[in-house]
Design a protein around this motif. Structure first.
Motif, PDB file in Angstrom:
ATOM      1  N   GLY A   1     108.771 -40.096  60.075  1.00 36.85           N
ATOM      2  CA  GLY A   1     108.430 -39.873  58.635  1.00 36.85           C
ATOM      3  C   GLY A   1     106.848 -40.243  58.877  1.00 36.85           C
ATOM      4  N   SER A   2     106.100 -39.831  57.073  1.00 34.35           N
ATOM      5  CA  SER A   2     104.859 -40.396  57.539  1.00 34.35           C
ATOM      6  C   SER A   2     104.590 -41.768  56.814  1.00 34.35           C
ATOM      7  CB  SER A   2     104.312 -38.490  56.423  1.00 34.35           C
ATOM      8  OG  SER A   2     104.955 -38.897  55.735  1.00 34.35           O
ATOM      9  N   GLY A   3     105.560 -42.513  56.855  1.00 36.83           N
ATOM     10  CA  GLY A   3     105.135 -43.860  56.222  1.00 36.83           C
ATOM     11  C   GLY A   3     105.937 -44.218  55.747  1.00 36.83           C
ATOM     12  N   ALA A   4     106.036 -45.421  55.742  1.00 37.50           N
ATOM     13  CA  ALA A   4     107.674 -46.690  54.431  1.00 37.50           C
ATOM     14  C   ALA A   4     106.411 -46.409  52.726  1.00 37.50           C
ATOM     15  CB  ALA A   4     107.647 -47.916  55.261  1.00 37.50           C
ATOM     16  N   ASP A   5     107.638 -46.707  52.101  1.00 44.13           N
ATOM     17  CA  ASP A   5     106.607 -46.454  51.504  1.00 44.13           C
ATOM     18  C   ASP A   5     107.429 -47.976  49.767  1.00 44.13           C
ATOM     19  OD1 ASP A   5     105.233 -45.242  48.734  1.00 44.13           O
ATOM     20  OD2 ASP A   5     106.970 -44.628  48.513  1.00 44.13           O
ATOM     21  N   GLY A   6     108.332 -47.707  49.320  1.00 46.36           N
ATOM     22  CA  GLY A   6     109.136 -48.877  48.944  1.00 46.36           C
ATOM     23  C   GLY A   6     109.760 -48.811  49.066  1.00 46.36           C
ATOM     24  N   ILE A   7     109.852 -50.978  49.110  1.00 39.57           N
ATOM     25  CA  ILE A   7     110.574 -52.249  49.712  1.00 39.57           C
ATOM     26  C   ILE A   7     111.364 -53.318  48.208  1.00 39.57           C
ATOM     27  CG2 ILE A   7     108.661 -53.306  49.718  1.00 39.57           C
ATOM     28  CD1 ILE A   7     109.414 -54.130  52.454  1.00 39.57           C
ATOM     29  N   ASP A   8     112.584 -53.215  49.406  1.00 39.38           N
ATOM     30  CA  ASP A   8     113.481 -55.003  48.535  1.00 39.38           C
ATOM     31  C   ASP A   8     113.997 -55.051  49.629  1.00 39.38           C
ATOM     32  OD1 ASP A   8     114.326 -55.501  46.028  1.00 39.38           O
ATOM     33  OD2 ASP A   8     115.045 -53.902  45.194  1.00 39.38           O
ATOM     34  N   ILE A   9     114.375 -56.157  48.913  1.00 39.18           N
ATOM     35  CA  ILE A   9     115.449 -57.107  49.850  1.00 39.18           C
ATOM     36  C   ILE A   9     117.275 -57.799  48.783  1.00 39.18           C
ATOM     37  CG2 ILE A   9     114.035 -59.010  48.662  1.00 39.18           C
ATOM     38  CD1 ILE A   9     114.406 -60.017  51.915  1.00 39.18           C
ATOM     39  N   SER A  10     118.029 -57.632  49.909  1.00 42.17           N
ATOM     40  CA  SER A  10     119.237 -57.733  49.037  1.00 42.17           C
ATOM     41  C   SER A  10     118.941 -59.802  48.584  1.00 42.17           C
ATOM     42  CB  SER A  10     120.287 -58.072  49.905  1.00 42.17           C
ATOM     43  OG  SER A  10     120.074 -59.030  51.567  1.00 42.17           O
TER      44      SER A  10
ATOM     45  N   THR B   1      93.224 -64.159  49.967  1.00 43.89           N
ATOM     46  CA  THR B   1      93.235 -63.004  50.146  1.00 43.89           C
ATOM     47  C   THR B   1      93.418 -62.673  51.722  1.00 43.89           C
ATOM     48  OG1 THR B   1      91.520 -62.799  48.541  1.00 43.89           O
ATOM     49  CG2 THR B   1      92.171 -60.807  49.982  1.00 43.89           C
ATOM     50  N   ILE B   2      95.093 -61.823  51.846  1.00 44.58           N
ATOM     51  CA  ILE B   2      95.055 -61.366  53.390  1.00 44.58           C
ATOM     52  C   ILE B   2      94.660 -60.254  53.635  1.00 44.58           C
ATOM     53  CG2 ILE B   2      96.531 -61.721  54.564  1.00 44.58           C
ATOM     54  CD1 ILE B   2      98.504 -63.370  52.117  1.00 44.58           C
ATOM     55  N   PRO B   3      93.906 -60.548  54.777  1.00 43.12           N
ATOM     56  CA  PRO B   3      93.555 -58.723  55.467  1.00 43.12           C
ATOM     57  C   PRO B   3      94.731 -58.237  56.186  1.00 43.12           C
ATOM     58  CG  PRO B   3      92.182 -60.778  56.809  1.00 43.12           C
ATOM     59  CD  PRO B   3      93.274 -61.381  55.510  1.00 43.12           C
ATOM     60  N   THR B   4      94.725 -56.645  55.452  1.00 38.93           N
ATOM     61  CA  THR B   4      95.932 -56.920  56.244  1.00 38.93           C
ATOM     62  C   THR B   4      95.447 -55.161  57.455  1.00 38.93           C
ATOM     63  OG1 THR B   4      95.843 -54.538  55.077  1.00 38.93           O
ATOM     64  CG2 THR B   4      97.247 -55.762  54.230  1.00 38.93           C
ATOM     65  N   PRO B   5      96.749 -55.632  58.475  1.00 35.15           N
ATOM     66  CA  PRO B   5      95.897 -54.428  59.401  1.00 35.15           C
ATOM     67  C   PRO B   5      95.961 -53.139  59.642  1.00 35.15           C
ATOM     68  CG  PRO B   5      98.160 -55.586  60.214  1.00 35.15           C
ATOM     69  CD  PRO B   5      97.761 -55.857  58.766  1.00 35.15           C
ATOM     70  N   TYR B   6      96.315 -52.258  58.693  1.00 34.74           N
ATOM     71  CA  TYR B   6      96.806 -51.414  58.232  1.00 34.74           C
ATOM     72  C   TYR B   6      96.035 -50.607  56.698  1.00 34.74           C
ATOM     73  CZ  TYR B   6      99.124 -51.918  62.116  1.00 34.74           C
ATOM     74  OH  TYR B   6      99.900 -52.100  63.301  1.00 34.74           O
ATOM     75  N   PRO B   7      95.525 -49.689  57.002  1.00 36.19           N
ATOM     76  CA  PRO B   7      95.425 -49.335  55.379  1.00 36.19           C
ATOM     77  C   PRO B   7      96.279 -48.431  54.854  1.00 36.19           C
ATOM     78  CG  PRO B   7      94.513 -47.576  57.553  1.00 36.19           C
ATOM     79  CD  PRO B   7      95.312 -48.658  57.891  1.00 36.19           C
ATOM     80  N   ILE B   8      95.749 -49.007  53.377  1.00 37.06           N
ATOM     81  CA  ILE B   8      96.894 -48.796  52.063  1.00 37.06           C
ATOM     82  C   ILE B   8      97.830 -49.363  52.145  1.00 37.06           C
ATOM     83  CG2 ILE B   8      97.318 -47.025  51.062  1.00 37.06           C
ATOM     84  CD1 ILE B   8      96.341 -44.850  52.628  1.00 37.06           C
ATOM     85  N   PRO B   9      98.149 -50.713  51.955  1.00 38.67           N
ATOM     86  CA  PRO B   9      99.021 -51.448  51.821  1.00 38.67           C
ATOM     87  C   PRO B   9     100.004 -51.097  50.338  1.00 38.67           C
ATOM     88  CG  PRO B   9      96.685 -52.981  51.233  1.00 38.67           C
ATOM     89  CD  PRO B   9      97.039 -51.735  52.165  1.00 38.67           C
ATOM     90  N   ASP B  10     101.134 -50.876  50.119  1.00 40.80           N
ATOM     91  CA  ASP B  10     101.488 -50.124  49.241  1.00 40.80           C
ATOM     92  C   ASP B  10     102.795 -51.336  48.132  1.00 40.80           C
ATOM     93  OD1 ASP B  10     102.447 -48.122  47.737  1.00 40.80           O
ATOM     94  OD2 ASP B  10     103.790 -47.523  49.112  1.00 40.80           O
ATOM     95  N   ALA B  11     103.451 -51.113  48.817  1.00 38.03           N
ATOM     96  CA  ALA B  11     104.537 -52.451  48.026  1.00 38.03           C
ATOM     97  C   ALA B  11     104.599 -53.419  49.075  1.00 38.03           C
ATOM     98  CB  ALA B  11     105.641 -51.347  48.170  1.00 38.03           C
ATOM     99  N   VAL B  12     105.545 -54.400  48.463  1.00 38.98           N
ATOM    100  CA  VAL B  12     105.282 -55.820  48.145  1.00 38.98           C
ATOM    101  C   VAL B  12     106.652 -56.275  47.534  1.00 38.98           C
ATOM    102  CG1 VAL B  12     104.474 -58.128  48.229  1.00 38.98           C
ATOM    103  CG2 VAL B  12     103.215 -56.377  48.327  1.00 38.98           C
ATOM    104  N   VAL B  13     107.237 -56.860  48.574  1.00 38.75           N
ATOM    105  CA  VAL B  13     109.207 -57.853  48.280  1.00 38.75           C
ATOM    106  C   VAL B  13     108.273 -59.129  48.939  1.00 38.75           C
ATOM    107  CG1 VAL B  13     110.508 -56.862  50.344  1.00 38.75           C
ATOM    108  CG2 VAL B  13     111.128 -58.021  47.517  1.00 38.75           C
ATOM    109  N   VAL B  14     108.720 -60.262  48.140  1.00 37.15           N
ATOM    110  CA  VAL B  14     109.405 -61.692  48.503  1.00 37.15           C
ATOM    111  C   VAL B  14     110.741 -62.037  48.581  1.00 37.15           C
ATOM    112  CG1 VAL B  14     108.723 -64.267  48.155  1.00 37.15           C
ATOM    113  CG2 VAL B  14     107.524 -62.111  47.249  1.00 37.15           C
ATOM    114  N   SER B  15     111.135 -62.653  49.630  1.00 36.48           N
ATOM    115  CA  SER B  15     112.642 -62.827  49.907  1.00 36.48           C
ATOM    116  C   SER B  15     112.763 -63.956  49.302  1.00 36.48           C
ATOM    117  CB  SER B  15     112.432 -63.826  51.185  1.00 36.48           C
ATOM    118  OG  SER B  15     111.354 -64.599  51.407  1.00 36.48           O
ATOM    119  N   PRO B  16     114.368 -64.128  48.906  1.00 32.97           N
ATOM    120  CA  PRO B  16     114.843 -65.098  47.501  1.00 32.97           C
ATOM    121  C   PRO B  16     114.780 -66.687  47.905  1.00 32.97           C
ATOM    122  CG  PRO B  16     116.693 -62.855  48.659  1.00 32.97           C
ATOM    123  CD  PRO B  16     115.360 -63.457  49.717  1.00 32.97           C
ATOM    124  N   ASP B  17     114.336 -66.562  49.288  1.00 33.36           N
ATOM    125  CA  ASP B  17     113.728 -68.142  49.547  1.00 33.36           C
ATOM    126  C   ASP B  17     112.473 -68.373  49.631  1.00 33.36           C
ATOM    127  OD1 ASP B  17     113.111 -67.419  51.750  1.00 33.36           O
ATOM    128  OD2 ASP B  17     114.393 -68.199  52.917  1.00 33.36           O
TER     129      ASP B  17
END
Length: 130
Positions: free
Chosen positions: A101-110, A49-65
């Motif tokens: 803006g008011s925050g990054a929301d969705g995330i993806d990687i090429s 379990t990784i504690p995050t430095p900011y509240p309300i972690p939202d979206a996650v993407v993992v790099s292709p490697d």
């Protein structure tokens, strides 16, 4: 004979496919306690379990490697993206995008891992950044 054919197919896939197809861990955000759970998908158990430095972690993407995971935070005015080193399951840096803006929301990687895409909740509309 069937087992040999299946084993050979897995061997061929391992030669020609990225490691993300064989990824063992899933990264799931926990908004209630501001953390990310790392789940071993072979055993279906939480291994970290990784504690995050900011509240309300939202979206996650993992790099292709499979070496990094990227997290956005809902409604963070700095539009922060945290970077996780997946071999140590620790946050190694925070990217402060601060685009107004008011925050990054969705995330993806090429597919090749060269570009990170994220959407931002804006006061005058949503925007996608590269």
């Amino acid at each position: 004979m069937r087992n040999i054919t299946q084993a050979f197919l897995v061997f061929l896939l391992s030669l020609f496919c990225t490691t993300s197809i064989f990824a063992q861990n899933a990264y799931i955000t926990n908004t209630g306690d501001s953390s990310v759970s790392v789940i071993n998908t072979k055993t279906n158990t939480v291994i970290a379990t990784i504690p995050t430095p900011y509240p309300i972690p939202d979206a996650v993407v993992v790099s292709p490697d499979g070496s990094r995971a990227f997290i956005t935070y809902y409604a963070n005015p700095n539009s922060v993206i945290s970077v996780i080193n997946t071999s140590t399951n620790t946050i190694i840096k925070n990217l402060f995008l601060g685009t107004g803006g008011s925050g990054a929301d969705g995330i993806d990687i090429s597919p090749d891992g060269s570009k990170l895409y994220y959407s931002e909740i804006g006061t005058s509309g949503d925007t996608i950044f590269v």
